[in-house]
Each structure stands twice: as C-alpha cells, then as structure tokens.
Write a protein that holds these residues in place. Structure first.
Motif, PDB file in Angstrom:
ATOM      1  N   GLY A 143       0.819  -1.202   0.000  1.00 45.21           N
ATOM      2  CA  GLY A 143       0.000   0.000   0.000  1.00 45.21           C
ATOM      3  C   GLY A 143       0.856   1.256   0.000  1.00 45.21           C
ATOM      4  N   VAL A 144       0.321   2.329  -0.549  1.00 49.55           N
ATOM      5  CA  VAL A 144       1.057   3.593  -0.644  1.00 49.55           C
ATOM      6  C   VAL A 144       0.192   4.741  -0.141  1.00 49.55           C
ATOM      7  N   THR A 145       0.780   5.578   0.691  1.00 51.14           N
ATOM      8  CA  THR A 145       0.214   6.885   0.985  1.00 51.14           C
ATOM      9  C   THR A 145       1.159   7.917   0.392  1.00 51.14           C
ATOM     10  N   ALA A 146       0.651   8.757  -0.500  1.00 51.94           N
ATOM     11  CA  ALA A 146       1.471   9.764  -1.171  1.00 51.94           C
ATOM     12  C   ALA A 146       1.179  11.139  -0.585  1.00 51.94           C
ATOM     13  N   VAL A 147       2.217  11.784  -0.079  1.00 55.02           N
ATOM     14  CA  VAL A 147       2.116  13.159   0.402  1.00 55.02           C
ATOM     15  C   VAL A 147       2.768  14.038  -0.656  1.00 55.02           C
ATOM     16  N   LEU A 148       1.946  14.783  -1.384  1.00 53.46           N
ATOM     17  CA  LEU A 148       2.404  15.533  -2.551  1.00 53.46           C
ATOM     18  C   LEU A 148       2.383  17.031  -2.249  1.00 53.46           C
ATOM     19  N   SER A 149       3.525  17.681  -2.416  1.00 55.93           N
ATOM     20  CA  SER A 149       3.682  19.089  -2.046  1.00 55.93           C
ATOM     21  C   SER A 149       3.991  19.938  -3.275  1.00 55.93           C
ATOM     22  N   ALA A 150       3.384  21.119  -3.321  1.00 52.70           N
ATOM     23  CA  ALA A 150       3.626  22.050  -4.438  1.00 52.70           C
ATOM     24  C   ALA A 150       3.323  23.470  -3.970  1.00 52.70           C
ATOM     25  N   ARG A 151       3.659  24.452  -4.819  1.00 53.36           N
ATOM     26  CA  ARG A 151       3.405  25.838  -4.445  1.00 53.36           C
ATOM     27  C   ARG A 151       1.909  26.139  -4.438  1.00 53.36           C
ATOM     28  N   ARG A 152       1.195  25.622  -5.467  1.00 54.81           N
ATOM     29  CA  ARG A 152      -0.242  25.878  -5.602  1.00 54.81           C
ATOM     30  C   ARG A 152      -0.951  24.576  -5.965  1.00 54.81           C
ATOM     31  N   PRO A 153      -2.235  24.452  -5.660  1.00 53.31           N
ATOM     32  CA  PRO A 153      -2.953  23.203  -5.951  1.00 53.31           C
ATOM     33  C   PRO A 153      -2.872  22.766  -7.405  1.00 53.31           C
ATOM     34  N   GLU A 154      -2.917  23.716  -8.353  1.00 50.82           N
ATOM     35  CA  GLU A 154      -2.915  23.334  -9.761  1.00 50.82           C
ATOM     36  C   GLU A 154      -1.555  22.825 -10.236  1.00 50.82           C
ATOM     37  N   LEU A 155      -0.512  22.965  -9.401  1.00 55.79           N
ATOM     38  CA  LEU A 155       0.818  22.486  -9.761  1.00 55.79           C
ATOM     39  C   LEU A 155       1.139  21.126  -9.157  1.00 55.79           C
ATOM     40  N   VAL A 156       0.192  20.549  -8.434  1.00 57.55           N
ATOM     41  CA  VAL A 156       0.394  19.196  -7.901  1.00 57.55           C
ATOM     42  C   VAL A 156       0.278  18.214  -9.060  1.00 57.55           C
ATOM     43  N   VAL A 157       1.359  17.510  -9.346  1.00 51.97           N
ATOM     44  CA  VAL A 157       1.336  16.517 -10.422  1.00 51.97           C
ATOM     45  C   VAL A 157       1.407  15.113  -9.823  1.00 51.97           C
ATOM     46  N   SER A 158       1.022  14.134 -10.606  1.00 48.88           N
ATOM     47  CA  SER A 158       1.034  12.710 -10.241  1.00 48.88           C
ATOM     48  C   SER A 158      -0.116  12.289  -9.340  1.00 48.88           C
ATOM     49  N   GLU A 159      -0.970  13.242  -8.927  1.00 47.72           N
ATOM     50  CA  GLU A 159      -2.068  12.885  -8.027  1.00 47.72           C
ATOM     51  C   GLU A 159      -2.994  11.847  -8.664  1.00 47.72           C
ATOM     52  N   ASP A 160      -3.406  12.077  -9.893  1.00 49.01           N
ATOM     53  CA  ASP A 160      -4.320  11.139 -10.550  1.00 49.01           C
ATOM     54  C   ASP A 160      -3.663   9.783 -10.753  1.00 49.01           C
ATOM     55  N   LEU A 161      -2.382   9.787 -11.058  1.00 51.72           N
ATOM     56  CA  LEU A 161      -1.667   8.536 -11.271  1.00 51.72           C
ATOM     57  C   LEU A 161      -1.631   7.712  -9.987  1.00 51.72           C
ATOM     58  N   PHE A 162      -1.290   8.346  -8.877  1.00 54.93           N
ATOM     59  CA  PHE A 162      -1.265   7.629  -7.597  1.00 54.93           C
ATOM     60  C   PHE A 162      -2.647   7.082  -7.259  1.00 54.93           C
ATOM     61  N   ARG A 163      -3.676   7.905  -7.433  1.00 55.51           N
ATOM     62  CA  ARG A 163      -5.036   7.456  -7.100  1.00 55.51           C
ATOM     63  C   ARG A 163      -5.458   6.283  -7.988  1.00 55.51           C
ATOM     64  N   ALA A 164      -5.091   6.328  -9.265  1.00 56.47           N
ATOM     65  CA  ALA A 164      -5.459   5.258 -10.184  1.00 56.47           C
ATOM     66  C   ALA A 164      -4.840   3.923  -9.791  1.00 56.47           C
ATOM     67  N   GLU A 165      -3.716   3.978  -9.086  1.00 56.41           N
ATOM     68  CA  GLU A 165      -3.057   2.752  -8.636  1.00 56.41           C
ATOM     69  C   GLU A 165      -3.454   2.378  -7.210  1.00 56.41           C
ATOM     70  N   GLY A 166      -4.499   3.030  -6.690  1.00 56.38           N
ATOM     71  CA  GLY A 166      -5.031   2.649  -5.393  1.00 56.38           C
ATOM     72  C   GLY A 166      -4.381   3.311  -4.196  1.00 56.38           C
ATOM     73  N   ALA A 167      -3.530   4.304  -4.427  1.00 51.46           N
ATOM     74  CA  ALA A 167      -2.845   4.968  -3.315  1.00 51.46           C
ATOM     75  C   ALA A 167      -3.751   5.984  -2.629  1.00 51.46           C
ATOM     76  N   ARG A 168      -3.515   6.180  -1.345  1.00 49.98           N
ATOM     77  CA  ARG A 168      -4.134   7.286  -0.623  1.00 49.98           C
ATOM     78  C   ARG A 168      -3.283   8.523  -0.876  1.00 49.98           C
ATOM     79  N   VAL A 169      -3.907   9.639  -1.196  1.00 57.31           N
ATOM     80  CA  VAL A 169      -3.173  10.851  -1.562  1.00 57.31           C
ATOM     81  C   VAL A 169      -3.519  11.989  -0.617  1.00 57.31           C
ATOM     82  N   ILE A 170      -2.472  12.647  -0.111  1.00 57.96           N
ATOM     83  CA  ILE A 170      -2.616  13.846   0.713  1.00 57.96           C
ATOM     84  C   ILE A 170      -1.850  14.955   0.008  1.00 57.96           C
ATOM     85  N   THR A 171      -2.522  16.037  -0.344  1.00 63.54           N
ATOM     86  CA  THR A 171      -1.833  17.153  -0.994  1.00 63.54           C
ATOM     87  C   THR A 171      -1.637  18.294  -0.006  1.00 63.54           C
TER      88      THR A 171
END
Length: 270
Positions: A143-171
């Motif tokens: 299992g994966v929990t991804a903590v994804l950090s960026a300057r602004r919400p629209e610059l968060v990349v890979s979120e959809d990819l992680f979710r598609a593979e079943g990961a929990r995502v925290i931005t």
C-alpha cells in the motif's frame, strides 16, 4: 537500500508518441522506445539529447528522471519543466519526431517484500520521480500513501496517477499554508501511528527529507531518497555530480549518477 542490481543500458532513437502541457509549468512526453528503456525501474533516469532551440546550442545531454515505463507498450514517459536551453529544445518536439535517449541509468528504488505500506513524500519535480512507485508498489501488494507538495494546488502533479493505482493521496501546498515541515511532520506522525509507514520514499525537498530522517531515527523506519543533482555524463566518469554522504560515522563522497540517484535516506546530507 536502493536497488543494487546492474541493468542493461542502451542508446536508442525513440519516437515521440505524444507531447503536451500537463499544467501551466509541466509538460508530459511519451516515447516509443522498446527495451531496455521500457523496462526502467522507479527512480532511474535517462540522458536525453535535446534538439537545439533557435539561436541556442545545448552542449550536454539533459538528465531526466523516469515518469513512467510500460514494457508491454514499449513506452517511456517523462514529465519536465522548461528551465533552460535543453528543455526549451525538448519542448519543440512533436508527435512522430525522434529523440535520442540513453538509459536507463542509475540505481532506482527497491521495495522490500516485507513492507505492507509505504509513504511517498515529494515536492515539485520530485513528484514526477516518485510517480512510478505507485504501479510498482501495487504490483508488489504494498500500500502507498502519497504526500504531494507544491506551491499551488494546480501544480500538484502525479495525483491522478497515484489514485489510479489505489494509493491514498494527501496534498499540501504553500498557497494553502499546509506544506511547511511542521505540518507535514504531524501528518507523517499520524501515518506512523496508524502503522502505515513501513518505509519513507522521498524526492524533491531537503526540508522534508530532514523531517523523514528524524522520524526514521525516532521510530526505526527505513527510507530511500532520490537525489536531484546537476550532471554531465550521467555515467560516473566526469565526477560532476559528487555529493557528501554520511557513512559509518564519517563523510564519504559518492557520484549521484553512478552510486544513485536513489540512496539510503540515512546517508543523505540534507
């Protein structure tokens, strides 16, 4: 530790299948390259011979971390931001054109079969480097929990990819005031308390690396870090990418391209 096994490397002339902006800063490049490129592992990188943009002449290949690889489809993917002459030239490529690539290079991430759940922590371009972990972990039943950090919400990349593979995502973002090390540490401590952090896998932020190193020491949690570094040859010959590392109580020098770019988190000097 990072994957220690040797991997085949080749210079290939790859075909551009698609090339489009992903958001205001990042572009997504998909190539048909075949083996061994399409068998690249998470954390490995390629040296790209970028075309020259008008009026400029990039001298060296551009190191680019892997965003995705599909052996069945003979494809490799890269996510990049235009920052200099090399990537300005790269941005001119259109579908159907060719790109000279060398790789896959370096040692990538290694997933311990004993792990049940890992935490991937990335920021900026590091989000692209961590993306292939999602598919590899799912294939390994981790299992994966991804903590994804960026300057602004629209610059968060890979979120959809992680979710598609079943990961929990925290931005977390600067704009929302949630990306600071203190807040991220609280999130990570919560994941440790849940038993969801058998290991930390990280890229893209020295500040967040230090947080994970501290938690790793406190709770005995292993980790791996993919380091970003200026490179020239990418093959370990020029010693352009040497960095300091902690090893056995002393400082040693290692080449990021040859000995890494993925290292034991405890060794990295952040």
């Amino acid at each position: 530790m990072a994957d220690p096994s040797p991997r085949p490397v080749a210079a290939l002339r790859a075909e551009v299948l698609s090339h489009a902006p992903l958001n205001a800063e990042y572009r997504h490049l998909v190539l048909r390259a075949g083996a061994p490129a399409s068998g690249a592992r998470p954390g490995q990188f390629f040296q790209l011979l970028c075309p020259a943009p008008p009026g400029e002449a990039p001298f060296l290949r551009r190191p680019m971390s892997l965003y995705g690889a599909d052996p069945a489809g003979d494809t490799v993917e890269f996510l990049y931001k235009v920052t200099g002459a090399g990537t300005r030239g790269l941005a001119t490529l259109a579908a159907g054109e060719a790109l000279d690539i060398l790789g896959p290079l370096g040692h990538g991430f290694s997933l311990d079969p004993a792990w049940r759940s890992v935490v991937a922590v990335g920021r900026g371009a590091g989000l692209a480097t961590l993306a292939p972990i999602a598919r590899a972990a799912r294939a390994a039943g981790i299992g994966v929990t991804a903590v994804l950090s960026a300057r602004r919400p629209e610059l968060v990349v890979s979120e959809d990819l992680f979710r598609a593979e079943g990961a929990r995502v925290i931005t977390v973002t600067d704009q929302e005031g949630t990306s600071g090390p203190a807040h991220v540490e609280r999130l990570l401590r919560g994941l440790v308390a849940e038993g969801a952090a058998d290991a930390f896998l990280t890229c893209g932020s020295a500040r967040l690396l230090r947080v994970q190193q501290r938690l790793g020491r406190e709770f005995g949690i292993p980790g791996q870090v993919a380091l970003e570094q200026q490179m020239a040859c990418g093959l370990g010959m020029c010693f352009c990418c040497v960095r300091d590392f902690n090893e056995d109580g002393g400082i040693v020098h290692k080449r990021v391209c040859w000995d890494g770019p993925v290292f034991d988190m405890r060794e990295a000097v952040a």
